[in-house]
Scaffold this active site. Structure first.
Site, PDB file in Angstrom:
ATOM      1  CD  GLU A   1      -2.815   1.255   2.526  1.00 52.45           C
ATOM      2  OE1 GLU A   1      -3.367   2.188   2.934  1.00 52.45           O
ATOM      3  OE2 GLU A   1      -3.122   0.215   3.082  1.00 52.45           O
TER       4      GLU A   1
ATOM      5  CB  CYS B   1      -9.948   1.636   6.329  1.00 47.18           C
ATOM      6  SG  CYS B   1      -9.880  -0.103   6.793  1.00 47.18           S
TER       7      CYS B   1
END
Length: 323
Positions: free
Chosen positions: A140, A209
């Site tokens: 990521e 998140c």
């Protein structure tokens, strides 16, 4: 003659088992797996996948058995077969190369990771130097840093990095974060950055998140009341590793990461009366059930599920797979 009654083992030690809620698959992981499955249905095997679609060995092995071929780079893919980009996101150069080769590609990047990419581009367009809080080498982070030219982003991994960062001359600053970090660790790093650079603007929304945050809050509750916490997930899963750390900080005497029930070391259970079980965002529920079954086979277990959040988030699949 009546059947012989089953022998009851009265020596089995009582065990209280609490299941975290929420746990396991998040919406981004579910979407990414569905993209590979739908691609196999629509185009047939093989479908190539650049890097692990999600960080879970069992998920990857199941998709391999269905016809998915996992590769490191596009150079390992033929031009005439579909390729899926993993949920972690990719540098901009990857889809650009795929287009130049006229490949059919499907982007399974989690929409919440894509949001970070868009945020980074917005800051760059505004002339800001970006501090990316995350772990070096994680796909990521590689994907996010690859959205912008070299030097546009500085990676901050620790409070120490935040304390020693040297601002580029006259550059206003902004920050973004990897989506799967420890909420508490990130807060410490941000506090150090804000202390040194009070003008540092906030992101529009929290980058970590919802699923990572929810699972960490749930495991905090487990850690506070459990002698032992088992986290189902793979070692290369950042959010799963963070759950182990959070459980220990919350008060669990011990916490361990296991891919599945076969990895349990039963010596961990010496003196344990209360067990907490959770799973990282890329771990299937079937693996959790396998752990529960193994525990119940050895102990007189009373299993309950915490009354935690029920997640209802879903993400749409690419239109080409739903038409």
């Amino acid at each position: 003659m009546p059947p012989t009654p089953a022998v009851v083992d009265d020596t089995r030690r009582p065990m209280t088992v609490r299941l975290a809620a929420p746990r396991g698959f998040c919406a981004g992981v579910d979407r990414a797996i569905q993209i590979v499955e739908r691609a196999l249905e629509k185009y047939g095997a093989p479908v190539y996948v650049r890097h692990e679609i999600v960080h879970n060995k069992h998920v990857v092995d199941r998709l391999k058995a269905m016809g998915a071929v996992f590769v490191k780079e596009l150079d390992d893919c033929p031009d005439d077969r579909p390729v899926v980009f993993s949920a972690h996101g990719v540098p901009k150069s990857v889809p650009a190369t795929a287009r130049s080769r006229e490949m059919l590609f499907l982007d399974a990047t989690c929409p919440l990771v894509s949001k970070v990419h868009v945020e980074a581009e917005r800051h760059h367009a505004a002339g800001r130097h970006i501090l990316l809080i995350g772990h070096a080498g994680h796909p990521e982070v590689i994907g996010t840093m690859g959205q912008l030219p070299p030097g546009a982003i500085t990676l901050i991994e620790t409070v120490g990095d935040a304390e020693t960062f040297v601002r580029p001359v006259h550059a206003p600053l902004a920050y973004a974060t990897q989506t799967t970090l420890s909420v508490d660790d990130t807060a410490e790093i941000l506090a150090a950055l804000k202390r040194r650079f009070p003008e540092l603007p906030d992101p529009h929304k929290e980058d970590i998140c919802y699923a990572t945050t929810n699972r960490q809050e749930a495991v905090k509750r487990l850690g506070a009341v459990s002698d032992l916490v088992l986290v189902v997930g793979s070692k290369n899963s950042s959010n799963s590793v963070r759950l182990v750390e959070v459980a220990q900080r919350a008060g669990a005497v011990a916490a361990h990461l296991v891919d599945d029930a076969a990895q349990i070391d039963w010596a961990w259970f010496e003196g344990v009366r209360s067990l907490g079980v959770t799973a990282g965002a890329s771990a299937p529920e079937s693996l959790v059930q396998g752990v529960i079954d193994a525990v119940c086979a050895r102990f007189d277990a009373e299993v309950s599920e915490d009354d935690g959040l029920r997640e209802t988030v879903t993400f749409k699949l690419p239109r080409v797979l739903t038409a």
